[in-house]
Design an enzyme around this catalytic site. Structure first.
Site, PDB file in Angstrom:
ATOM      1  N   ASP A 165      -3.872  12.850 -10.152  1.00 51.77           N
ATOM      2  CA  ASP A 165      -4.091  11.405 -10.061  1.00 51.77           C
ATOM      3  C   ASP A 165      -5.427  11.067 -10.721  1.00 51.77           C
ATOM      4  OD1 ASP A 165      -4.531   8.761  -9.458  1.00 51.77           O
ATOM      5  OD2 ASP A 165      -3.761   8.922  -7.404  1.00 51.77           O
ATOM      6  N   ARG A 229       9.520   3.826  -8.921  1.00 54.62           N
ATOM      7  CA  ARG A 229      10.364   2.822  -9.570  1.00 54.62           C
ATOM      8  C   ARG A 229      11.225   3.552 -10.587  1.00 54.62           C
ATOM      9  NH1 ARG A 229       9.428   0.073  -5.868  1.00 54.62           N
ATOM     10  NH2 ARG A 229       8.435  -1.978  -5.803  1.00 54.62           N
ATOM     11  N   ASP A 253      15.463   6.750  -5.271  1.00 52.87           N
ATOM     12  CA  ASP A 253      15.746   5.592  -4.422  1.00 52.87           C
ATOM     13  C   ASP A 253      16.206   4.416  -5.282  1.00 52.87           C
ATOM     14  OD1 ASP A 253      15.921   4.687  -1.832  1.00 52.87           O
ATOM     15  OD2 ASP A 253      13.826   4.065  -1.657  1.00 52.87           O
ATOM     16  N   GLU A 258      24.117   3.546 -14.946  1.00 57.99           N
ATOM     17  CA  GLU A 258      23.949   4.640 -15.912  1.00 57.99           C
ATOM     18  C   GLU A 258      23.507   5.915 -15.209  1.00 57.99           C
ATOM     19  OE1 GLU A 258      25.013   4.482 -18.999  1.00 57.99           O
ATOM     20  OE2 GLU A 258      25.630   2.461 -18.402  1.00 57.99           O
ATOM     21  N   HIS A 270      17.296   1.998  -2.458  1.00 56.94           N
ATOM     22  CA  HIS A 270      15.932   1.486  -2.257  1.00 56.94           C
ATOM     23  C   HIS A 270      15.618   1.366  -0.758  1.00 56.94           C
ATOM     24  CE1 HIS A 270      12.543  -1.468  -3.648  1.00 56.94           C
ATOM     25  NE2 HIS A 270      12.103  -0.291  -3.277  1.00 56.94           N
ATOM     26  N   ALA A 273      11.210   1.837   2.243  1.00 56.71           N
ATOM     27  CA  ALA A 273      10.425   1.089   3.234  1.00 56.71           C
ATOM     28  C   ALA A 273      11.316   0.381   4.241  1.00 56.71           C
ATOM     29  CB  ALA A 273       9.539   0.082   2.518  1.00 56.71           C
TER      30      ALA A 273
HETATM   31  C1  MLT Z   1       7.395  -0.997  -2.206  1.00 62.18           C
HETATM   32  O1  MLT Z   1       7.140  -1.441  -3.309  1.00 62.18           O
HETATM   33  O2  MLT Z   1       6.621  -1.127  -1.254  1.00 62.18           O
HETATM   34  C2  MLT Z   1       8.676  -0.262  -1.983  1.00 62.18           C
HETATM   35  O3  MLT Z   1       9.461  -0.269  -3.117  1.00 62.18           O
HETATM   36  C3  MLT Z   1       9.419  -0.628  -0.781  1.00 62.18           C
HETATM   37  C4  MLT Z   1      10.078  -1.967  -0.676  1.00 62.18           C
HETATM   38  O4  MLT Z   1       9.539  -2.966  -1.048  1.00 62.18           O
HETATM   39  O5  MLT Z   1      11.172  -2.039  -0.149  1.00 62.18           O
END
Ligand code: MLT
Length: 387
Positions: A165, A229, A253, A258, A270, A273
């Site tokens: 990082d 992402r 996620d 494709e 996704h 969260a």
């Molecule tokens: C985020 O950007 O925090 C994550 O992709 C989780 C979400 O927003 O569902």
């Protein structure tokens, strides 16, 4: 009274922060603030009255940050608020990938009507023999709140953890387990990892970052996890790497048609969260940031304006100025106050790239004349009377 609009279903936990001074509105043009989760806002027109947008999450690629900054709309996110939820899903997915669990579950379901299922599983399971993660190497790209937690959890599970990082903050570095080895480059990390997990914001720099060259530097049979992402991974390069077996599995996620055509992909919708706890934490953090900005003019966790905090105003007046980060702006502001014989009791000015933000606490009432004179200065984007 402040009006806010929720663009997505946001946890009702915001009501623990917003008191009776706050009311929801359906009309975006009436809103002082917007709370958003995944709605794509790039094509939105924003009213001149809109003061702030808070993302109840971390990624802000659904919000036009630069256009908001030009209009003086402060955009906030909720760093760390959903990190534990994402971390838990990443660890589950790491094990899913290593142990072929989704395929194995599908096999059992497909054979649910087999009267000899209890016996036949002993033969059927052979296809799903996996590997353990203990003793294997995990490379973590991005050691922010989520990447750091994933690294520490993998360490506890007995993995050899490497991280990279270039923007590692002191705070995040201090939170890392001593066993996590921070490397200098992604190339170094690719060469030592059996599993790689990506935890980056999507920006122009990170779009397509996991490309052909990156795959070529990885170990054969690597398992790649992407919970940041989808666009961070170059789709064609991924397809080639999956076809050739360079990548044993891609666990993500971010499903798209494709990606779903490719072999050895495990995708979730996704869900990172999507836990009650993360949704509550994100909603509370977003609402607290908005409240402090609307009521006090303070900025915490903005992604397009600098952090700037003067606490609660104890003097007679407070004015905030969002402006372009160009020379001599402060001279021009202080001249307005001195021309009107007003004493500045406290002043804080912070910059971030092309933009800057000032909070002036003054020993007089804030007048319309003062506001108008500040607004008239070239380079000023927005002036607010807080008190
Ligand atoms: C985020 O950007 O925090 C994550 O992709 C989780 C979400 O927003 O569902």
């Amino acid at each position: 009274m402040y009006k806010y609009k929720c663009l997505n279903a946001i946890s009702s936990a915001i009501n623990t922060v917003f008191d009776d001074q706050y009311e929801p509105t359906e009309d975006m043009d009436q809103a002082d603030a917007i709370i958003v989760r995944s709605a794509k806002m790039h094509d939105f027109e924003f009213s001149d009255d809109l003061l702030a947008i808070a993302r109840a999450g971390v990624g802000v690629n659904n919000i036009p940050l630069e256009r908001c900054a030009e209009q003086g709309i402060v955009v906030f996110n909720a760093p760390g608020a959903n990190a534990n939820g994402v971390k838990e899903l990443v660890i589950a997915s790491l094990i899913n990938g290593a142990r072929n669990i989704p395929d194995a579950i599908r096999w059992v379901k497909d054979n649910a009507d087999d009267p000899d299922l209890a016996k036949d599983v002993e033969k059927g399971k052979k296809k799903y023999v996996g590997t353990e993660i203990k003793g294997k190497s995990l490379g973590v790209i991005g050691l922010g709140a989520i990447g750091g937690m994933v690294a520490n959890a993998a360490d506890v599970l007995g993995m050899n953890v490497y991280g990279v990082d270039p923007f590692l903050s002191v705070r995040n570095a201090l939170s890392l387990s001593r066993n996590v080895r921070v490397l200098r480059s992604r190339d170094e990390l690719y060469g030592v990892s059996d599993f790689i997990t990506v935890h980056l914001h999507l920006t122009d720099e990170t779009r397509g970052m996991i490309d052909k060259d990156a795959f070529e530097s990885m170990n054969d049979g690597v398992i790649l996890l992407n919970f940041s992402r989808g666009e961070v991974v170059d789709e064609q390069a991924l397809a080639d790497a999956l076809e050739s077996g360079k990548v044993r599995k891609y666990v993500t996620d971010f499903a798209d048609p494709e990606i779903m055509k490719l072999p050895n992909v495990i995708a979730t919708p996704h869900l990172g969260a999507s836990t009650t706890e993360a949704e509550v934490n994100c909603a509370i953090m977003a609402a607290e940031e908005l409240r402090d900005y609307l009521e006090n003019g303070n900025i915490t966790n903005s992604v397009n304006f600098p952090a700037c905090n003067a606490g609660v105003c104890r003097s007679k007046g407070r004015i905030t100025v969002a402006h372009k980060n160009t020379p001599a702006m402060l001279n021009k502001f202080t001249k307005v106050f001195s021309d009107e014989n007003i004493n500045i009791a406290n002043m804080t000015n912070q910059t971030r790239g092309d933009y800057a933000y000032c909070i002036f606490d003054i020993d007089s009432e804030t007048t319309d004349l003062l506001i108008d004179d500040l607004k008239a200065i070239d380079g000023v984007i927005r002036v607010r009377k807080i008190k």
